[in-house]
Design a protein around this motif. Sequence first.
Motif, PDB file in Angstrom:
ATOM      1  N   PRO A  48       1.116  -1.404   0.183  1.00  0.00           N
ATOM      2  CA  PRO A  48      -0.311  -0.141  -0.093  1.00  0.00           C
ATOM      3  C   PRO A  48       0.939   1.247  -0.146  1.00  0.00           C
ATOM      4  N   GLU A  49       1.987   1.175   0.724  1.00  0.00           N
ATOM      5  CA  GLU A  49       2.949   2.319   0.918  1.00  0.00           C
ATOM      6  C   GLU A  49       3.605   2.194  -0.592  1.00  0.00           C
ATOM      7  N   SER A  50       4.088   1.468  -1.179  1.00  0.00           N
ATOM      8  CA  SER A  50       4.712   1.470  -1.621  1.00  0.00           C
ATOM      9  C   SER A  50       3.836   1.900  -3.012  1.00  0.00           C
ATOM     10  N   LEU A  51       2.633   1.959  -3.197  1.00  0.00           N
ATOM     11  CA  LEU A  51       2.456   1.986  -4.273  1.00  0.00           C
ATOM     12  C   LEU A  51       1.938   3.592  -4.496  1.00  0.00           C
ATOM     13  N   THR A  52       1.268   4.293  -3.209  1.00  0.00           N
ATOM     14  CA  THR A  52       1.391   5.475  -2.807  1.00  0.00           C
ATOM     15  C   THR A  52       2.683   6.254  -3.249  1.00  0.00           C
ATOM     16  N   THR A  53       4.101   5.785  -3.077  1.00  0.00           N
ATOM     17  CA  THR A  53       5.142   6.923  -3.626  1.00  0.00           C
ATOM     18  C   THR A  53       5.590   6.427  -5.321  1.00  0.00           C
ATOM     19  N   ILE A 108     -10.021  12.183 -27.308  1.00  0.00           N
ATOM     20  CA  ILE A 108     -11.107  12.438 -26.284  1.00  0.00           C
ATOM     21  C   ILE A 108     -12.431  11.771 -25.744  1.00  0.00           C
ATOM     22  N   SER A 109     -12.453  11.141 -27.667  1.00  0.00           N
ATOM     23  CA  SER A 109     -13.515   9.724 -26.570  1.00  0.00           C
ATOM     24  C   SER A 109     -13.135   9.261 -25.556  1.00  0.00           C
ATOM     25  N   SER A 110     -11.772   8.638 -24.524  1.00  0.00           N
ATOM     26  CA  SER A 110     -11.558   7.708 -24.107  1.00  0.00           C
ATOM     27  C   SER A 110     -11.130   8.688 -22.815  1.00  0.00           C
ATOM     28  N   LYS A 111     -11.175  10.122 -22.629  1.00  0.00           N
ATOM     29  CA  LYS A 111     -12.045  10.318 -21.108  1.00  0.00           C
ATOM     30  C   LYS A 111     -12.595   9.845 -20.148  1.00  0.00           C
ATOM     31  N   PRO A 112     -13.438   9.256 -20.395  1.00  0.00           N
ATOM     32  CA  PRO A 112     -14.042   9.435 -19.055  1.00  0.00           C
ATOM     33  C   PRO A 112     -13.290   7.972 -18.530  1.00  0.00           C
ATOM     34  N   ARG A 113     -13.302   6.924 -19.751  1.00  0.00           N
ATOM     35  CA  ARG A 113     -12.256   5.898 -19.417  1.00  0.00           C
ATOM     36  C   ARG A 113     -11.143   5.734 -18.629  1.00  0.00           C
ATOM     37  N   ARG A 114     -10.507   6.911 -18.997  1.00  0.00           N
ATOM     38  CA  ARG A 114      -9.137   7.138 -17.954  1.00  0.00           C
ATOM     39  C   ARG A 114      -9.663   7.708 -16.981  1.00  0.00           C
ATOM     40  N   GLU A 115     -10.761   8.669 -16.455  1.00  0.00           N
ATOM     41  CA  GLU A 115     -10.854   9.379 -15.927  1.00  0.00           C
ATOM     42  C   GLU A 115     -11.069   8.032 -14.225  1.00  0.00           C
ATOM     43  N   ALA A 116     -12.043   7.026 -14.728  1.00  0.00           N
ATOM     44  CA  ALA A 116     -12.024   5.643 -13.917  1.00  0.00           C
ATOM     45  C   ALA A 116     -11.028   5.304 -13.686  1.00  0.00           C
ATOM     46  N   ILE A 117     -10.112   5.033 -14.489  1.00  0.00           N
ATOM     47  CA  ILE A 117      -8.915   4.172 -14.102  1.00  0.00           C
ATOM     48  C   ILE A 117      -7.928   5.414 -13.197  1.00  0.00           C
ATOM     49  N   ILE A 118      -8.062   6.396 -13.336  1.00  0.00           N
ATOM     50  CA  ILE A 118      -7.271   7.496 -13.058  1.00  0.00           C
ATOM     51  C   ILE A 118      -8.050   6.809 -10.916  1.00  0.00           C
ATOM     52  N   GLU A 119      -9.482   7.204 -10.973  1.00  0.00           N
ATOM     53  CA  GLU A 119     -10.155   7.249  -9.846  1.00  0.00           C
ATOM     54  C   GLU A 119      -9.812   5.881  -9.493  1.00  0.00           C
ATOM     55  N   SER A 120      -9.447   4.832  -9.908  1.00  0.00           N
ATOM     56  CA  SER A 120      -9.334   3.398  -9.620  1.00  0.00           C
ATOM     57  C   SER A 120      -7.541   3.478  -9.154  1.00  0.00           C
ATOM     58  N   LEU A 121      -6.960   4.429 -10.017  1.00  0.00           N
ATOM     59  CA  LEU A 121      -5.620   4.291  -9.162  1.00  0.00           C
ATOM     60  C   LEU A 121      -5.566   4.739  -7.452  1.00  0.00           C
ATOM     61  N   LEU A 122      -6.122   5.721  -7.495  1.00  0.00           N
ATOM     62  CA  LEU A 122      -6.536   6.439  -6.685  1.00  0.00           C
ATOM     63  C   LEU A 122      -6.748   6.287  -5.170  1.00  0.00           C
ATOM     64  N   ASN A 123      -7.537   4.860  -5.802  1.00  0.00           N
ATOM     65  CA  ASN A 123      -8.175   4.008  -4.056  1.00  0.00           C
ATOM     66  C   ASN A 123      -7.245   2.360  -4.136  1.00  0.00           C
ATOM     67  N   LEU A 124      -6.499   2.533  -5.109  1.00  0.00           N
ATOM     68  CA  LEU A 124      -6.318   0.987  -5.115  1.00  0.00           C
ATOM     69  C   LEU A 124      -4.332   0.968  -4.474  1.00  0.00           C
ATOM     70  N   PRO A 125      -4.034   1.828  -3.235  1.00  0.00           N
ATOM     71  CA  PRO A 125      -3.674   1.620  -1.617  1.00  0.00           C
ATOM     72  C   PRO A 125      -4.448   1.027  -0.443  1.00  0.00           C
ATOM     73  N   GLY A 126      -5.407   1.274  -0.672  1.00  0.00           N
ATOM     74  CA  GLY A 126      -6.314   0.771   0.497  1.00  0.00           C
ATOM     75  C   GLY A 126      -7.003  -0.498  -0.208  1.00  0.00           C
ATOM     76  N   LYS A 127      -7.231  -0.787  -1.617  1.00  0.00           N
ATOM     77  CA  LYS A 127      -7.600  -2.261  -1.231  1.00  0.00           C
ATOM     78  C   LYS A 127      -6.278  -3.455  -1.811  1.00  0.00           C
ATOM     79  N   VAL A 128      -5.284  -3.015  -1.667  1.00  0.00           N
ATOM     80  CA  VAL A 128      -4.019  -3.622  -1.405  1.00  0.00           C
ATOM     81  C   VAL A 128      -4.054  -3.719  -0.295  1.00  0.00           C
ATOM     82  N   ARG A 129      -4.511  -3.170   1.263  1.00  0.00           N
ATOM     83  CA  ARG A 129      -4.406  -3.230   2.090  1.00  0.00           C
ATOM     84  C   ARG A 129      -5.330  -4.114   2.787  1.00  0.00           C
ATOM     85  N   GLU A 130      -7.067  -4.248   2.234  1.00  0.00           N
ATOM     86  CA  GLU A 130      -7.874  -4.794   2.338  1.00  0.00           C
ATOM     87  C   GLU A 130      -6.909  -6.585   1.726  1.00  0.00           C
ATOM     88  N   VAL A 131      -6.698  -6.638   0.835  1.00  0.00           N
ATOM     89  CA  VAL A 131      -6.589  -7.643   0.355  1.00  0.00           C
ATOM     90  C   VAL A 131      -5.918  -8.434   0.946  1.00  0.00           C
TER      91      VAL A 131
END
Length: 370
Positions: free
Chosen positions: A17-22, A185-208
């Motif tokens: 969780p920490e290494s992904l954050t850095t 432009i067409s992939s903007k929603p997809r990219r934003e969803a991935i960025i949002e998920s990246l920001l939540n990823l350390p928390g998900k790794v902490r859970e797993v």
Amino acid sequence: NKGKYEHYMQKEIHEQPESLTTTMRGRLIRGGSSKRKSVLLGGLKDHLKTIRRSRRIVFIGCGTSYNAALAARPILEELSGIPVMMEIASDLLDRQAPIYRDDTIIFVSQSGETADTLNALEYALENGALCVGITNTVGSAIARNTHCGVHLNAGSEIGVASTKAYTSQIVVMAMVALAIGADTISSKPRREAIIESLLNLPGKVREVLKLDQEMKDLAKSLISEQSLLMFGRGYNYATALEGALKVKEVALMHSEGILAGEMKHGPLALVDENLPIVVIATRDQCFSKQQSVIQQLKARKGRLIVMCTEGDAAAVCGGSGRVIEVPLVVDCLQPVVNIVPLQLLAYHLTVLRGYNVDQPRNLAKSVTTE
Ligand code: UD1
Ligand code: BG6
């Protein structure tokens, strides 16, 4: 310093969780009133135009670094629209495969010093390609000799079996895909969803990581097996290869990662009621295909261990066999979550079998000879 841990591999698994954050620090921008989300990779920004114009992107690496590139390949293809090829460094050199001036070659190496990867870099430079490095080691040969690149910033990795570098490599390559695709432009929603998920990823790794005891119990049930198969496909073909590599290199047990789509073309012959098989069947566009793989393995009395999305156990296994339930994240980042239980499994299997976790027999952290 191992702190409260017994082994470096264990410490490095648990600090993900920490290494992904850095790794992501300062590179993801969730910005201002417009709520714009974007990626900034300082090392690539001046080269993105050239990369977008390239005819192919070729990933080159060895071992775990190759597997990480394989995990990132689908999202890079999707967001760049450029064909992405995979090369194991030694094989590229054995074939003296064609490399062109309009290729972008991405060299993936935790240490930045692997001889096979460095030789491939020299070859690609001679052939005039744009050479990009992805490495954890500032000042390493890969970092110095590539035209540009991205550092993992995962912190030093000491265990010979790579764990936290693997997950940081996938995240860096997903960010590279986002940066290359940023002008579409067409992939903007997809990219934003991935960025949002990246920001939540350390928390998900902490859970797993809470599956630690469960994976120890699973390891106990596998301690005297001769072999362990792992089936994956799509984003998680790489998870199967990397999970099997971990079991092989540290637990000294034969293990093979198999592309589930190839099951009928050979591996099915191995299936019986004794051979343990891990099937990765988390939710994504391959899910229904993986469900039918599970049915076919069950019909042959396969001894299954199914990795599925939280809440899917009954639907996926109908109550029989062992289940590993993991949190859901965006499809292209699921490999980062899914590898963690398999790292824990390999770790516990090694300790229970009485082998050296941090310095496996015959292996070196960085292989500086051909
Ligand atoms: C850089 C700084 C970082 C600082 C940040 C602030 C370094 C190593 N990094 O990070 O300390 O906080 O700016 O903006 O000083 N490169 C290669 N090949 C590789 C890897 C990297 O050529 O394999 C090059 C990059 O193209 C770049 C440089 O090395 O020119 C640094 O890369 P990276 O650390 O990823 O850049 P930043 O994240 O911008
Ligand atoms: C060695 C290590 O074989 O090199 C592996 O034992 C590693 O764990 C491989 O994946 C590649 O290393 P690097 O540093 O190039 O990523």
